[in-house]
Design an enzyme around this catalytic site. Structure first.
Site, PDB file in Angstrom:
ATOM      1  N   HIS A  52       0.871  -1.188   0.000  1.00 31.68           N
ATOM      2  CA  HIS A  52       0.000   0.000   0.000  1.00 31.68           C
ATOM      3  C   HIS A  52       0.903   1.232   0.000  1.00 31.68           C
ATOM      4  CE1 HIS A  52      -2.902   2.950   1.426  1.00 31.68           C
ATOM      5  NE2 HIS A  52      -3.875   2.050   1.370  1.00 31.68           N
ATOM      6  N   ARG A  74      -5.775  10.510  -0.160  1.00 32.02           N
ATOM      7  CA  ARG A  74      -5.404  10.853  -1.539  1.00 32.02           C
ATOM      8  C   ARG A  74      -6.662  10.992  -2.400  1.00 32.02           C
ATOM      9  NH1 ARG A  74      -2.680   6.354  -3.190  1.00 32.02           N
ATOM     10  NH2 ARG A  74      -2.701   5.407  -1.134  1.00 32.02           N
TER      11      ARG A  74
HETATM   12  O1  MEZ Z   1      -9.189  -1.875   0.488  1.00 33.43           O
HETATM   13  C1  MEZ Z   1      -8.263  -1.333   1.107  1.00 33.43           C
HETATM   14  O2  MEZ Z   1      -7.138  -1.812   1.113  1.00 33.43           O
HETATM   15  C2  MEZ Z   1      -8.493  -0.037   1.798  1.00 33.43           C
HETATM   16  C3  MEZ Z   1      -9.885   0.435   1.825  1.00 33.43           C
HETATM   17  C4  MEZ Z   1      -7.460   0.617   2.312  1.00 33.43           C
HETATM   18  C5  MEZ Z   1      -7.397   2.055   2.616  1.00 33.43           C
HETATM   19  O3  MEZ Z   1      -6.484   2.710   2.129  1.00 33.43           O
HETATM   20  O4  MEZ Z   1      -8.226   2.584   3.336  1.00 33.43           O
END
Ligand code: MEZ
Length: 526
Positions: free
Chosen positions: A313, A333
């Site tokens: 992420h 974002r």
């Molecule tokens: O689905 C995800 O990984 C999610 C909603 C993460 C986030 O950034 O909030």
């Protein structure tokens, strides 16, 4: 340099940046960027799996070692069952609870066993929303296309079609159970846009969507009086003479005893693998995310898909130290937060897909445009105060209360100060191969949620995980319950473990780690 001094550049360049045109990558440039910087392409981090259904396929060393690891169950374990049920659900997160509820609704006798407490899971980490095509401007087809594009066209089409089509009924089900999704002033459900999506389709509960969904599912499991065993970790599955799944061996974490459960069908919903800290990455995952289900299913002979791809992420916290790896939701974002390098420049469309955004952050850091903390960590800025400048004071508190509090505990006010971020290990894109009813290649063994694979291709879109859990939790629960009605309890053996041990010896794996690991390598052993 002190963190506040480093932040100055973000404040100074804000006005200029708001006028800046962003670099737009062509498909070829995106491809080159990913291949050069995405951790999935670091060859030295990978090795072939030595034996089993995925023999010869390349995966990260941490996962290969786990899959080849040693069952903790002794060959002479007494397999007299302490419990006998129709459906055993392993895992107490979103997928496990959904599966248990739907199996129970079919009249099956269900036991839900979970390693930690009910609800301790990655479900609560999905802060920014659940993707469901519910608006007039949107459609499941559009959702399908966005997801396919995000997944580099490597998604299983059938699994994906089912997921997007069943989305609206999932929204109804969750609303009916009492999930408090955000609404517009006219009372309609509010939708937001996530990275890689062409339409706003995220249903949200501020920035604690997964937590809110989990709250309601947990309550419902308790209200329905579904049998529950907490602090009971699955350490082995059971098989009959034909290799079908017939139950599991749990380990009671309080007294360390093995507990044998006979079950006509088993649903694995143990979540992800972030706590393996692949390639040394910090993780956004919960403490128990050690890939248990992958190891158990693999030993039974279930094939895994796309074992070479993981999601980092883009925005994991880098500062303060107490928050390393913690998620800073993509929602920030989505609402317009800029990513800013040490020179005060934006360098990527913040709403591009996660693999592109993460790769570009890694590029900035590797090419000397990252910001180093006093402890030696590196990252780029996420300009959170910009949201207050553009949408008015109080915006962050209103839309991101969880994030505001996460930082406030460490005396950081994200409405005034930008936050430092770097990619964090968030999700395993692949997993156990399943059909549209959640059944794996092993009869009577169902898999739901992050433990399963194929649906998301090589890169998952934000909010699709929560939908996956609900759709395939339901399908696995419903099918497993129906199946249980039509079969009798099979024999309880661990013959597959003996076969696996023999294979392991044949391939010279003498120092297999205990698998599943259950807890991260750094956990306190007591
Ligand atoms: O689905 C995800 O990984 C999610 C909603 C993460 C986030 O950034 O909030």
């Amino acid at each position: 340099m002190d963190i506040h001094a480093l932040q100055e550049i973000v404040h100074k360049t804000r006005d200029e940046r708001r006028k800046q045109t962003l670099p737009k990558y062509s498909p070829a440039e995106r491809d080159t960027l990913i291949k050069k910087y995405h951790p999935d392409f670091r060859e030295s981090a990978y090795r072939p799996i030595k034996f089993g259904p995925n023999k010869g396929e390349s995966t990260v060393r941490e996962l290969a070692t786990l899959l080849e690891g040693e069952s903790p169950v002794p060959a002479d374990l007494d397999l007299t069952p302490a419990h006998a049920v129709d459906v055993l659900v392993i895992g107490g997160g979103g997928a496990g609870c959904a599966a248990a509820l739907h199996a129970h609704a079919q009249g099956a006798e269900v036991l839900l066993a979970t390693k930690l407490r009910l609800g301790d899971s990655n479900t609560v980490m999905a802060q920014g929303g659940i993707q469901i095509a519910i608006t007039k401007e949107d459609s499941p087809i559009q959702h399908f296309l966005d997801t396919l594009k995000g997944g580099h066209m490597k998604n299983d089409h059938q699994l994906l079609k089912v997921m997007v089509e069943e989305g609206p009924s999932v929204a109804q089900w969750l609303l009916g159970l009492g999930v408090l999704f955000d609404r517009d002033s006219d009372g309609n459900l509010h939708v937001k846009k996530g990275g890689g999506s062409s339409k706003p389709r995220l249903l949200t509960c501020s920035d604690y969507t997964g937590l809110e969904i989990m709250r309601v599912l947990k309550d419902e499991v308790l209200n329905q009086k579904i049998q529950l065993m907490e602090f009971s970790a699955a350490v082995e599955l059971l098989s009959d003479e034909n290799g079908a799944c017939t139950g599991a061996v749990l380990r009671d974490l309080d007294n360390k005893r093995f507990v044998v459960v006979a079950a006509k069908t088993v649903i694995l919903a143990t979540g992800g693998i972030g706590r393996l800290h692949i390639q040394g990455f910090p993780t956004s995952n919960h403490y128990g995310a050690t890939g248990d289900g992958l190891a158990l299913a693999y030993r039974m002979g279930a094939k895994l898909l796309q074992v070479d791809t993981f999601q980092y992420h883009p925005s994991g916290a880098v500062y303060p130290e107490q928050l390393i790896g913690a998620l800073v939701t993509e929602g920030i974002r989505s609402e317009g937060g800029h990513l800013v390098n040490a020179k005060g420049e934006r360098f990527v469309n913040e709403l591009d897909t996660r693999d592109v955004v993460s790769s570009s952050i890694i590029r900035e850091c590797e090419e000397g445009r990252g910001i180093r903390t006093m402890s030696g960590r590196i990252g780029v800025w996420l300009d959170t105060p910009l949201l207050e400048v553009e949408q008015g004071p109080g915006t962050l508190e209103k839309h991101f209360p969880a994030m505001v509090r996460q930082y406030k505990r460490y005396a950081i006010d994200i409405s005034k100060d930008p936050v430092l971020i770097y990619p964090t290990l968030h999700y395993q894109n692949g997993g156990v191969q399943i059909d549209v009813n959640g059944e794996s290649g092993v009869r009577q063994l169902f898999v739901a949620g992050e433990t399963s694979g194929g649906l998301h291709g090589r890169n998952r879109l934000m909010g699709n995980s929560l939908l996956d859990l609900m759709v395939y939790g339901k399908r696995a629960g419903t099918t497993a319950a129906a199946r249980a009605k039509s079969i009798s309890q099979g024999k309880l053996t661990i013959q597959h473990v003996a076969r696996f041990r023999a294979e392991s010896r044949k391939h010279g794996v003498s120092d297999g780690i205990p698998s599943p690991m259950l807890f991260p390598a750094y956990s306190r052993k007591e």
